[in-house]
Design an enzyme around this catalytic site. Structure first.
Site, mmCIF file in Angstrom:
data_model
loop_
_atom_site.group_PDB
_atom_site.id
_atom_site.type_symbol
_atom_site.label_atom_id
_atom_site.label_comp_id
_atom_site.label_asym_id
_atom_site.label_seq_id
_atom_site.Cartn_x
_atom_site.Cartn_y
_atom_site.Cartn_z
ATOM 1 N N ASP A 46 0.820 -1.221 0.000
ATOM 2 C CA ASP A 46 0.000 0.000 0.000
ATOM 3 C C ASP A 46 0.851 1.267 0.000
ATOM 4 O O ASP A 46 0.445 2.296 0.514
ATOM 5 C CB ASP A 46 -0.962 0.036 1.206
ATOM 6 N N LYS A 54 2.324 1.836 -5.131
ATOM 7 C CA LYS A 54 2.981 1.255 -6.316
ATOM 8 C C LYS A 54 2.124 1.381 -7.556
ATOM 9 O O LYS A 54 2.629 1.581 -8.655
ATOM 10 C CB LYS A 54 3.294 -0.234 -6.088
ATOM 11 N N ASN A 112 -5.243 -10.912 -3.804
ATOM 12 C CA ASN A 112 -5.433 -10.631 -2.370
ATOM 13 C C ASN A 112 -5.218 -9.169 -2.019
ATOM 14 O O ASN A 112 -5.823 -8.655 -1.101
ATOM 15 C CB ASN A 112 -4.531 -11.520 -1.507
ATOM 16 N N HIS A 167 -4.340 -2.489 -6.087
ATOM 17 C CA HIS A 167 -3.786 -1.164 -6.337
ATOM 18 C C HIS A 167 -4.939 -0.226 -6.609
ATOM 19 O O HIS A 167 -5.884 -0.593 -7.281
ATOM 20 C CB HIS A 167 -2.944 -1.154 -7.607
ATOM 21 N N THR A 196 -6.610 -12.405 3.639
ATOM 22 C CA THR A 196 -7.711 -11.766 2.924
ATOM 23 C C THR A 196 -8.675 -12.816 2.371
ATOM 24 O O THR A 196 -9.617 -12.500 1.680
ATOM 25 C CB THR A 196 -7.201 -10.902 1.762
ATOM 26 N N GLY A 212 -11.534 -3.413 2.458
ATOM 27 C CA GLY A 212 -12.134 -2.266 3.119
ATOM 28 C C GLY A 212 -11.737 -2.149 4.587
ATOM 29 O O GLY A 212 -12.205 -1.261 5.292
ATOM 30 N N PRO A 230 -9.874 -1.124 7.918
ATOM 31 C CA PRO A 230 -9.023 0.021 8.265
ATOM 32 C C PRO A 230 -7.575 -0.461 8.432
ATOM 33 O O PRO A 230 -7.336 -1.504 9.024
ATOM 34 C CB PRO A 230 -9.589 0.525 9.595
ATOM 35 N N ASP A 290 1.988 14.603 0.513
ATOM 36 C CA ASP A 290 1.001 15.689 0.685
ATOM 37 C C ASP A 290 0.133 15.499 1.933
ATOM 38 O O ASP A 290 -0.274 16.476 2.568
ATOM 39 C CB ASP A 290 0.116 15.801 -0.566
HETATM 40 P P1 GDP Z 1 -0.287 0.029 -3.797
HETATM 41 O O1 GDP Z 1 -0.912 -1.275 -3.503
HETATM 42 O O2 GDP Z 1 1.143 0.101 -3.367
HETATM 43 O O3 GDP Z 1 -0.508 0.485 -5.190
HETATM 44 O O4 GDP Z 1 -1.003 1.081 -2.855
HETATM 45 P P2 GDP Z 1 -2.504 1.574 -2.819
HETATM 46 O O5 GDP Z 1 -3.288 1.215 -3.977
HETATM 47 O O6 GDP Z 1 -3.032 1.274 -1.463
HETATM 48 O O7 GDP Z 1 -2.219 3.140 -2.951
HETATM 49 C C1 GDP Z 1 -2.289 3.949 -1.952
HETATM 50 C C2 GDP Z 1 -3.353 4.988 -2.112
HETATM 51 O O8 GDP Z 1 -2.716 6.214 -2.131
HETATM 52 C C3 GDP Z 1 -4.210 4.966 -3.359
HETATM 53 O O9 GDP Z 1 -5.513 5.351 -2.993
HETATM 54 C C4 GDP Z 1 -3.581 6.020 -4.263
HETATM 55 O O10 GDP Z 1 -4.491 6.640 -5.130
HETATM 56 C C5 GDP Z 1 -3.067 6.970 -3.264
HETATM 57 N N1 GDP Z 1 -1.861 7.688 -3.613
HETATM 58 C C6 GDP Z 1 -0.767 7.270 -4.291
HETATM 59 N N2 GDP Z 1 0.172 8.214 -4.294
HETATM 60 C C7 GDP Z 1 -0.338 9.271 -3.603
HETATM 61 C C8 GDP Z 1 0.156 10.546 -3.232
HETATM 62 O O11 GDP Z 1 1.285 10.931 -3.522
HETATM 63 N N3 GDP Z 1 -0.677 11.334 -2.486
HETATM 64 C C9 GDP Z 1 -1.924 10.952 -2.102
HETATM 65 N N4 GDP Z 1 -2.650 11.763 -1.367
HETATM 66 N N5 GDP Z 1 -2.407 9.755 -2.424
HETATM 67 C C10 GDP Z 1 -1.631 8.931 -3.155
#
Ligand code: GDP
Length: 424
Positions: A12, A15, A37, A40, A127, A303, A305, A334
């Protein structure tokens, strides 16, 4: 050139966004491990998507999306996902599925559920996508490769043998309904129909692509700390999350992976059980969870937390090292703009000694965080495109972490969108 995009922590890290962004320059994007499982989340011109099986490059017309042999392939989930994105207006992507990828069987999902139920409070927080039973069977050599769907006689014969074993477990350990060969066979024939248009000898395809100088992206799932060998065993996933495994799970030479982009999030989050040294609780955690990611830190698949924590330099340094990082993409920065001060975990205290080396699980469970507090920047950094334009304290945060982890942060992500990126 082959690049890998992988995570340094618990997953998370963002990526999906980085892969989607780098896919612009890529010809081919390959998933090489894991299954449906984790997911993104990607935000682009077509909308917001949660992908579980498809690589994050499916939104571009010019790319080929590949499910490599290392993936736990859930065929109906893949099929549904393709249908789902096309219905949301994305042009039909070019998809190839390795004929050597193995299939998540309906009983893998059931066994995963039953095992979690049996373990009750002592569960791993699966999961329930069937991933652990799937990989167990793969290595026990009773898994089914996609190619096996195309020889009905051999398939049925093997199903009969495998099911004997599963039914013993179902009857005596779980006390659940038994499997029937005919039913499973029918399901597999449906799977065959769904997957047939995409089946390909992927390693041969990639061999040619590399010879032609194509740009290939390997997209990892989860992160270093979930790797079965190098992660927090046994609170890990069942396939290797490391870039090195990209060579195996895609079927390419290891020396072709020239760049390893490790995604590191500006704070920590984790799902499932296990040690989490920099974890925070209560209102402090709730606020970060609420503001985190894009619309809160909740599992893309479940979903649930997520558990929240401050940035962990010890875990991230290790996570980057074990990936073989060439570039760090530092994401979701940010989100921290609301904090007056930002604590960062710079060491672990274990049995009275302070270390910056990530330990094995037993010691990790005893570790207490050594925190250092950095000043916040108290402003919204979204929309900034030049590094020099970031607030001073924000740059200091980035530079402090870069020094602690020891790998170059070459990209800073300051929003969920494709263009919310600052190159250094
Ligand atoms: P992944 O499995 O590594 O791809 O991670 P996730 O899908 O859980 O991504 C993390 C969340 O952060 C997603 O909802 C993205 O849209 C969001 N996200 C990714 N980069 C950024 C960022 O730089 N700033 C913010 N605010 N959200 C981001």
């Amino acid at each position: 050139m082959v690049k890998a995009v992988v995570g340094a922590n618990w997953g998370d890290e963002g990526k999906g966004k980085i892969t989607d962004m780098l896919s612009k320059e890529a010809d081919i994007i390959v998933r090489f491990q894991g299954g449906a499982n984790a997911g993104h989340t990607i935000v682009n011109d077509y909308g917001k998507f949660a992908l579980h099986t498809l690589p994050s490059g499916v939104f571009y017309n010019h790319t080929t999306s590949i499910i490599g042999n290392g993936v736990a392939l859930n065929i109906p989930v893949l099929f549904k996902e393709i249908k789902g994105i096309v219905e949301q207006g994305v042009p039909m992507p070019k998809i190839l599925v390795s004929d050597r990828a193995q299939i998540v069987m309906p009983y893998h999902v059931l066994l995963d559920e039953y095992e979690e139920e049996r373990l009750a409070g002592k569960s791993f927080g699966s999961t329930k996508s069937g991933i652990a039973p799937f990989y167990s069977d793969k290595y026990a050599k009773i898994g089914f490769q996609v190619a096996e769907l195309f020889d009905e006689t051999v398939l049925k014969d093997k199903l009969e043998r495998v099911i004997v074993q599963k039914n013993i477990l179902l009857e005596h350990l779980y006390h659940k309904p038994l499997l029937k060969v005919e039913e499973l066979f029918t399901t597999l024939m449906e799977y065959r129909e769904m997957v047939e248009p995409y089946v390909c000898d992927v390693s041969a395809f990639l061999y040619e692509a590399i010879k032609e100088g194509k740009n290939i992206l390997l997209e990892g799932q989860l992160g270093s700390l979930k790797d079965p060998d190098h992660g927090i065993y046994p609170m890990v996933t069942s396939s290797s999350t490391l870039a090195a495994y990209g060579a195996i799970g895609a079927g390419i030479p290891p020396y072709e992976i020239k760049k390893i982009v490790t995604v590191v999030k500006a704070y920590s989050s984790a799902v499932g059980a296990g040690a989490f040294v920099s974890e925070i609780f209560g209102e402090e955690a709730d606020e970060l969870r609420r503001r985190g990611g894009d619309g809160g830190e909740y599992g893309a698949t479940t979903g649930r937390p997520r558990r929240m924590g401050w940035f962990d330099c010890v875990a991230s340094k290790y996570g980057c090292r074990i990936q073989g990082t060439t570039d760090v993409a530092f994401t979701v920065l940010d989100v921290l703009g609301y904090l007056d001060e930002i604590p960062v975990c710079v060491g672990y205290e274990i049995d009275g000694e302070i270390t910056t080396e990530f330990p094995t699980t037993g010691k990790l469970e005893k570790a207490k965080p050594v925190l250092k507090t950095l000043p916040g920047w108290k402003s919204d950094i979204r929309g900034i495109t030049k590094y020099e334009e970031l607030p001073g304290n924000c740059r200091k945060y980035i530079e402090f972490i870069e020094e602690q982890i020891g790998f170059p942060i070459t990209m800073v992500s300051n929003g969920p969108g494709r263009n919310d990126i600052i190159y250094r």
